[in-house]
Design a protein around this motif. Structure first.
Motif, short mmCIF file in Angstrom:
data_model
loop_
_atom_site.label_atom_id
_atom_site.label_comp_id
_atom_site.label_asym_id
_atom_site.label_seq_id
_atom_site.Cartn_x
_atom_site.Cartn_y
_atom_site.Cartn_z
N ILE A 170 0.71 -1.25 0.10
CA ILE A 170 0.23 -0.63 -0.37
C ILE A 170 0.65 1.19 0.25
N LYS A 171 0.29 2.77 -0.84
CA LYS A 171 0.78 3.58 -1.02
C LYS A 171 -0.29 4.55 0.20
N GLY A 172 0.49 5.90 0.13
CA GLY A 172 -0.61 6.95 0.84
C GLY A 172 0.41 8.23 0.03
N ARG A 173 -0.45 8.91 -0.36
CA ARG A 173 -0.05 10.19 -1.19
C ARG A 173 -1.24 11.64 -0.48
N ASN A 174 -0.35 12.77 -0.35
CA ASN A 174 -0.74 13.69 -0.06
C ASN A 174 -1.51 14.15 1.27
N LEU A 175 -0.74 13.59 1.87
CA LEU A 175 -1.22 12.77 3.53
C LEU A 175 -1.28 14.43 4.66
N ASP A 176 -2.32 14.98 5.32
CA ASP A 176 -2.11 15.59 6.20
C ASP A 176 -0.98 16.13 6.89
N LYS A 177 -0.94 17.02 6.73
CA LYS A 177 0.82 17.18 7.72
C LYS A 177 -0.11 17.16 9.29
N LYS A 178 0.45 17.06 10.62
CA LYS A 178 0.02 16.91 11.08
C LYS A 178 0.84 17.19 12.26
N MET A 226 -9.16 -4.02 -3.38
CA MET A 226 -7.89 -4.29 -3.17
C MET A 226 -7.84 -4.96 -4.86
N LEU A 227 -8.66 -5.74 -5.00
CA LEU A 227 -7.98 -6.72 -5.84
C LEU A 227 -7.50 -6.12 -7.42
N ASN A 228 -8.97 -4.65 -7.12
CA ASN A 228 -8.62 -3.51 -8.66
C ASN A 228 -7.40 -2.75 -8.32
N SER A 229 -6.55 -3.34 -8.82
CA SER A 229 -5.40 -2.24 -8.76
C SER A 229 -5.85 -0.54 -9.15
N SER A 230 -6.26 -0.22 -9.99
CA SER A 230 -6.72 1.05 -10.15
C SER A 230 -7.45 1.96 -8.71
N THR A 231 -8.49 0.79 -8.46
CA THR A 231 -8.70 1.91 -7.31
C THR A 231 -7.84 2.34 -6.12
N THR A 232 -8.26 3.93 -5.98
CA THR A 232 -7.98 4.78 -4.89
C THR A 232 -8.75 5.39 -4.00
N CYS A 233 -8.38 5.06 -2.91
CA CYS A 233 -9.78 5.40 -1.23
C CYS A 233 -8.88 7.11 -0.99
N GLU A 234 -9.88 7.02 -0.73
CA GLU A 234 -9.93 9.05 0.05
C GLU A 234 -9.82 8.58 1.62
N LEU A 235 -9.44 8.96 1.80
CA LEU A 235 -9.11 9.12 3.13
C LEU A 235 -9.41 10.61 3.90
N ILE A 236 -10.73 10.16 4.25
CA ILE A 236 -11.39 11.59 5.01
C ILE A 236 -11.69 11.43 6.20
N ASN A 237 -11.47 12.52 6.81
CA ASN A 237 -11.09 13.31 8.35
C ASN A 237 -12.61 13.93 8.72
N PRO A 238 -13.30 13.19 10.08
CA PRO A 238 -14.73 13.25 10.43
C PRO A 238 -14.82 14.80 10.64
N ALA A 239 -13.56 14.93 11.37
CA ALA A 239 -13.83 16.41 11.84
C ALA A 239 -13.23 18.26 10.91
N LYS A 240 -13.40 16.97 9.91
CA LYS A 240 -13.04 19.03 8.57
C LYS A 240 -14.30 18.75 8.16
N SER A 273 -16.15 23.97 4.16
CA SER A 273 -16.86 24.29 2.60
C SER A 273 -15.38 23.05 1.38
N SER A 274 -14.40 24.45 1.96
CA SER A 274 -13.34 24.15 0.70
C SER A 274 -12.59 22.53 1.23
N TYR A 275 -13.34 21.48 2.02
CA TYR A 275 -12.30 20.23 2.59
C TYR A 275 -12.71 19.22 1.23
N LYS A 276 -12.31 18.10 0.87
CA LYS A 276 -12.33 17.66 -0.12
C LYS A 276 -11.47 15.78 0.26
N ASN A 277 -10.34 15.64 1.06
CA ASN A 277 -9.75 14.71 1.62
C ASN A 277 -8.80 14.92 2.36
#
Length: 305
Positions: free
Chosen positions: A146-154, A237-251, A255-259
């Protein structure tokens, strides 16, 4: 002989460290038929500064219907991360609980919940919950990368130290923790090394069963910050093209929040492993060579010693 996968949660554990919370680990024992002594069959990982831990490492034990299999679970506080597996007597016991494998499997949803931990001299030691899952296809496994991309800076003075936790959704709607990745330090684009899981453990062989993934920023104090979470399935998972958006409920209210970043599966491969009986059935042959040392330094050949 069936295999049963045991997973663990503890609640309100006793504080044993002066300046921080306890660092718990669960050891699992069963009674040896030949010697009638308790022998260790497995343990969880240890979790730092946590009085309500949910452990990712499961312990598998054999199950035979015609025999009672006694089990003892001992929760210890670990002070040295590098040596906690070496000598159990050097650790501080937080409490223990005894039962049988049959009692776990006969409980509602195969779960014994909030069982009191007993200590010889101390009271209010907390509770343990144990869930059993019968592995119907223990030889079927899945390898994930697994890889992650453009995670929030904490972190204030750095990026983030991300790790992932995987949960299997049960039929009653509850979640069972099944895997936790290592922490990758100071990165917003992590790429975790591949790991292998029994498919039974991940999804109970149901490729459409919901699997929840949480991404956290690790903190040495144990107060990890949620970056975001998503839901998928093994088919996803078996579909290699699947990308999951990581959603933070607090954010999400913004209105400008995407993921809070995305996660994707670089590799998802299902494969079968064979046990020793299958090797023999398929014609495996073994050769044995025995060597005996007759040098004089070993003493006379007639000596019993």
């Amino acid at each position: 002989m069936a295999q049963v996968d045991l997973s663990f949660q503890c609640h309100t554990l006793r504080k044993s460290d002066y300046l921080s919370k306890s660092d718990p680990v669960v050891f699992v024992f069963t009674r040896d038929e030949a010697t009638n002594k308790w022998v260790q069959v497995g343990r969880t990982e240890f979790l730092k500064n946590n009085h309500n831990p949910t452990f990712a490492r499961h312990v598998s034990v054999p199950y035979r219907f015609e025999k009672a299999i006694p089990l003892r679970f001992a929760v210890y506080d670990v002070d040295d991360e590098n040596h906690f597996g070496e000598n159990i007597k050097r650790k501080e016991k937080l409490g223990k609980f005894k039962t049988t494998l049959a009692e776990i499997l006969a409980a509602p949803s195969c779960s014994l919940n909030n069982q009191a931990l007993i200590h010889r001299t101390k009271q209010h030691n907390g509770h343990i919950s144990i869930k059993g899952t019968v592995l119907t296809s223990p030889g079927t496994k899945i390898e994930l990368e697994i890889k992650g991309r453009n995670l929030d800076k904490k972190d204030t003075f750095g990026k983030s130290d991300p790790f992932l936790i995987f949960y299997r959704e049960e039929s009653d709607g509850k979640r069972t923790k099944v895997q936790q990745t290592p922490v990758l330090k100071n990165t917003l684009n992590p790429e975790w090394k591949s790991f292998i899981l029994p498919l039974d453990r991940l999804c109970s062989m149901d490729y459409n069963r919901p699997i929840f993934i949480e991404c956290f920023d690790w903190d040495s104090s144990g107060k990890n910050d949620l970056i975001g979470s998503c839901k998928t399935t093994v088919n996803g998972m078996l579909n290699s093209s699947t990308t999951c958006e990581l959603i933070n409920p607090a954010k999400q209210k913004k209105s400008s929040y995407k993921n809070s970043g995305t996660s994707g599966f670089v590799k998802a491969t299902i494969f079968e492993t064979s046990n020793s009986i299958q090797y023999i059935q398929n014609g495996l042959e073994l050769s044995l060579v025995v060597g005996i040392d007759f040098t004089a330094s070993n003493g006379a050949l007639s000596s019993k010693n």
